[in-house]
Each structure stands twice: as C-alpha cells, then as structure tokens.
Design a protein around this motif. Structure first.
Motif, mmCIF file in Angstrom:
data_model
loop_
_atom_site.group_PDB
_atom_site.id
_atom_site.type_symbol
_atom_site.label_atom_id
_atom_site.label_comp_id
_atom_site.label_asym_id
_atom_site.label_seq_id
_atom_site.Cartn_x
_atom_site.Cartn_y
_atom_site.Cartn_z
ATOM 1 N N ARG A 260 0.840 -1.198 0.000
ATOM 2 C CA ARG A 260 0.000 0.000 0.000
ATOM 3 C C ARG A 260 0.873 1.245 0.000
ATOM 4 O O ARG A 260 1.832 1.357 0.773
ATOM 5 N N PHE A 261 0.535 2.181 -0.859
ATOM 6 C CA PHE A 261 1.282 3.433 -0.918
ATOM 7 C C PHE A 261 1.133 4.214 0.384
ATOM 8 O O PHE A 261 0.046 4.267 0.963
ATOM 9 N N LYS A 262 2.217 4.816 0.826
ATOM 10 C CA LYS A 262 2.179 5.699 1.993
ATOM 11 C C LYS A 262 1.832 7.110 1.517
ATOM 12 O O LYS A 262 2.621 8.053 1.650
ATOM 13 N N LYS A 263 0.663 7.218 0.938
ATOM 14 C CA LYS A 263 0.220 8.465 0.330
ATOM 15 C C LYS A 263 -1.240 8.716 0.686
ATOM 16 O O LYS A 263 -1.956 7.813 1.121
ATOM 17 N N ASP A 264 -1.687 9.956 0.473
ATOM 18 C CA ASP A 264 -3.071 10.301 0.799
ATOM 19 C C ASP A 264 -4.013 9.912 -0.344
ATOM 20 O O ASP A 264 -3.593 9.451 -1.411
ATOM 21 N N ASP A 265 -5.315 10.097 -0.096
ATOM 22 C CA ASP A 265 -6.318 9.689 -1.072
ATOM 23 C C ASP A 265 -6.197 10.456 -2.388
ATOM 24 O O ASP A 265 -6.529 9.927 -3.456
ATOM 25 N N MET A 266 -5.719 11.704 -2.327
ATOM 26 C CA MET A 266 -5.545 12.482 -3.552
ATOM 27 C C MET A 266 -4.506 11.826 -4.470
ATOM 28 O O MET A 266 -4.694 11.743 -5.681
ATOM 29 N N PHE A 267 -3.432 11.326 -3.860
ATOM 30 C CA PHE A 267 -2.412 10.635 -4.642
ATOM 31 C C PHE A 267 -2.985 9.350 -5.231
ATOM 32 O O PHE A 267 -2.745 9.045 -6.408
ATOM 33 N N ILE A 268 -3.731 8.584 -4.427
ATOM 34 C CA ILE A 268 -4.290 7.323 -4.901
ATOM 35 C C ILE A 268 -5.222 7.565 -6.078
ATOM 36 O O ILE A 268 -5.170 6.844 -7.085
ATOM 37 N N GLN A 269 -6.077 8.576 -5.982
ATOM 38 C CA GLN A 269 -6.978 8.873 -7.092
ATOM 39 C C GLN A 269 -6.181 9.236 -8.338
ATOM 40 O O GLN A 269 -6.478 8.757 -9.443
ATOM 41 N N SER A 270 -5.153 10.056 -8.183
ATOM 42 C CA SER A 270 -4.321 10.447 -9.315
ATOM 43 C C SER A 270 -3.617 9.232 -9.920
ATOM 44 O O SER A 270 -3.541 9.089 -11.150
ATOM 45 N N PHE A 271 -3.118 8.346 -9.059
ATOM 46 C CA PHE A 271 -2.440 7.130 -9.525
ATOM 47 C C PHE A 271 -3.391 6.261 -10.342
ATOM 48 O O PHE A 271 -3.028 5.771 -11.425
ATOM 49 N N ILE A 272 -4.614 6.060 -9.850
ATOM 50 C CA ILE A 272 -5.599 5.258 -10.570
ATOM 51 C C ILE A 272 -5.952 5.920 -11.901
ATOM 52 O O ILE A 272 -6.056 5.259 -12.944
ATOM 53 N N GLU A 273 -6.115 7.234 -11.887
ATOM 54 C CA GLU A 273 -6.416 7.945 -13.133
ATOM 55 C C GLU A 273 -5.277 7.791 -14.129
ATOM 56 O O GLU A 273 -5.510 7.597 -15.332
ATOM 57 N N ASN A 274 -4.048 7.892 -13.641
ATOM 58 C CA ASN A 274 -2.891 7.721 -14.523
ATOM 59 C C ASN A 274 -2.883 6.326 -15.149
ATOM 60 O O ASN A 274 -2.621 6.169 -16.345
ATOM 61 N N ALA A 275 -3.154 5.314 -14.325
ATOM 62 C CA ALA A 275 -3.182 3.941 -14.831
ATOM 63 C C ALA A 275 -4.341 3.745 -15.813
ATOM 64 O O ALA A 275 -4.184 3.106 -16.867
ATOM 65 N N MET A 276 -5.509 4.308 -15.486
ATOM 66 C CA MET A 276 -6.669 4.187 -16.360
ATOM 67 C C MET A 276 -6.473 4.915 -17.695
ATOM 68 O O MET A 276 -7.116 4.567 -18.689
ATOM 69 N N SER A 277 -5.591 5.896 -17.726
ATOM 70 C CA SER A 277 -5.324 6.611 -18.987
ATOM 71 C C SER A 277 -4.708 5.676 -20.023
ATOM 72 O O SER A 277 -4.700 5.980 -21.216
ATOM 73 N N TYR A 278 -4.200 4.520 -19.570
ATOM 74 C CA TYR A 278 -3.633 3.520 -20.476
ATOM 75 C C TYR A 278 -4.628 2.414 -20.810
ATOM 76 O O TYR A 278 -4.249 1.417 -21.433
ATOM 77 N N TYR A 279 -5.868 2.581 -20.420
ATOM 78 C CA TYR A 279 -6.888 1.562 -20.670
ATOM 79 C C TYR A 279 -6.936 1.245 -22.166
ATOM 80 O O TYR A 279 -7.027 2.133 -23.009
ATOM 81 N N GLY A 280 -6.860 -0.053 -22.493
ATOM 82 C CA GLY A 280 -6.889 -0.459 -23.888
ATOM 83 C C GLY A 280 -5.534 -0.506 -24.560
ATOM 84 O O GLY A 280 -5.430 -0.960 -25.706
ATOM 85 N N THR A 281 -4.475 -0.060 -23.872
ATOM 86 C CA THR A 281 -3.130 -0.119 -24.427
ATOM 87 C C THR A 281 -2.735 -1.577 -24.647
ATOM 88 O O THR A 281 -2.964 -2.415 -23.778
ATOM 89 N N PRO A 282 -2.143 -1.912 -25.782
ATOM 90 C CA PRO A 282 -1.796 -3.314 -26.045
ATOM 91 C C PRO A 282 -0.663 -3.823 -25.160
ATOM 92 O O PRO A 282 0.057 -3.034 -24.533
ATOM 93 N N TYR A 283 -0.516 -5.125 -25.146
ATOM 94 C CA TYR A 283 0.521 -5.769 -24.354
ATOM 95 C C TYR A 283 1.901 -5.553 -24.981
ATOM 96 O O TYR A 283 2.046 -5.566 -26.204
#
Length: 239
Positions: free
Chosen positions: A148-171
């Motif tokens: 678990r990241f030692k970060k606040d909820d704002m960081f977690i939301q940003s991290f998830i958004e960053n990861a979701m920005s790659y949704y559909g990216t090929p392997y």
C-alpha cells in the motif's frame, strides 16, 4: 536465429505474468503485515476473507503455477496488478467527479464483483479478481503479497487515473520498458507513477532487455519508503 526467436517468445511469455528476487524479510511478520497459510493452492473463496482488508490502489503481486512463463521467471512473483476492489472500495478512494469514475462503475453489474486493473496478453483492462491465476476454475495461486502506498487519497486517485489513462493499451511483447505505447504488468504501474513524478530505476537486465519485474517494483517502493507491505498469503509449501 531460430533459437533466438524462441528465447524471445519465452521472454515475452514471462512478462505475461511477472518476476522476482525473493527477500528473506518477506517471510517476517510485522505489525502492518498479516501472514496466513493455506495447505494447498489458494482459492477465490479463501481470498474473499481478505478483500475487505485491501484498499483501492493497492499493488498486489501473485505467485502461481502451470504457466509456461514461469520457466523464464527468475524468482517467485509472476504478476503485478492494481487492486480496485468492490464498488464501495472504489467509492472510498475515487471521487465521482474523476474522469474515470463512471467507466470503473460501469463494470459492476451485480455490485458484488471485485475488480483489478492490469496488463496481460489482451492489453490493459479492468478484470475480475477471479480471472487471475485461474481462480475461476482450478486455482494456480500459490501466494499473494499486497503493498500500500504511503500516500493520501488524492495521490491514490491520481495514480488510478494515470493507470486508467492507459486503458486499452496493447501488451508489450517487445518488452521495451521505455516506451508506453505497449505495456506489461509492472510497466503499467511504472508509467502510472511516472505521471505522478515518481520514477523507478530498479530494472533487471535479461539479454538485451531491461525489465521492471514485479519484485523490482515493490522492492524499490519499499526501499524508498513509498509503500508498505500489508499482507502475505501463502500456500504452506512456500514456507
């Protein structure tokens, strides 16, 4: 040349799941880490006991059997995923104004599902946890470790958004760790963190490739005090 191509295919298969270097301290229980043991492969029903202890945004590594990729993996851990969890767990970390909130919510049909975000041979997608390590049939899962990241909820939301920005990216069959046009499992986490100005550097050299293995990933997060181990679940044979 033919042998070289075979080696490349095996290496590509290897990244379909992940890798690792086993550290002795992974066996040590701390106040922040729960350790549990199963007598055989861990089933989805057994995992259900622990889902409420995970949080949206946790990084989870899996060790499993039966996959050809295991032959090429230098260690225990085989796959990295980003835990999204239940509807309520997502709502606890992702604000409804987030650009990806509704896309994640649309995945829930019954409200009882547990989802993860990962990169495998079909690309970056949201998948049921039950689809990991053959859990929906005869489980191949030998061990699971959660960070678990030692970060606040704002960081977690940003991290998830960053990861979701790659949704559909090929392997990433070419295993080019320095190009986000295609991604393998731990590479997805690498680029999601890079967008948050966190650059990881612990790559493993495999032939001409530099690969960020699942173990490289979590070990560096722990070494830099960016994340902490929360839970270790293991088949007793792994002790």
């Amino acid at each position: 040349m033919r042998l070289k191509k075979i080696i490349y295919v095996l290496l590509a298969l290897f990244i379909l799941a992940g890798c690792e270097k086993v550290e002795e301290n992974e066996k040590n229980e701390t106040k922040d880490q729960e350790v549990s043991y199963a007598e055989s492969n861990i089933t989805y029903e057994q995992l259900e006991e622990y889902f409420d202890q995970f949080e949206c945004g946790d990084i989870i590594n899996l060790a499993h059997t039966h996959y050809l990729s295991n032959l090429a993996i230098p260690g225990k851990w085989k796959h990295t995923l980003i835990y999204l969890g239940s509807q309520e767990q997502v709502k606890a970390k992702i604000h409804e104004d987030s650009q990806y909130y509704q896309k994640i919510m649309d995945q829930y049909k019954t409200g009882d599902e547990i989802f993860v975000l990962d990169a495998n041979s079909t690309g970056v997608k949201i998948r049921p946890f039950s689809a990991m390590a053959n859990l929906d049939e005869e489980s191949y899962l030998k061990a699971l470790i959660c960070y678990r990241f030692k970060k606040d909820d704002m960081f977690i939301q940003s991290f998830i958004e960053n990861a979701m920005s790659y949704y559909g990216t090929p392997y990433d069959y070419e295993m080019n760790s320095f190009d986000d046009g295609a991604l393998y499992c731990s590479e997805l986490v690498y680029y999601a963190l890079l967008k948050s100005q966190i650059e990881l550097t612990s790559f493993t050299k495999i032939l001409e490739y530099e690969v960020l293995t699942p173990s490289d990933l979590v070990q560096e997060l722990e070494d830099r005090d960016l994340a902490e181990k929360i839970m270790l679940l293991e088949n007793s044979e792994e002790m």
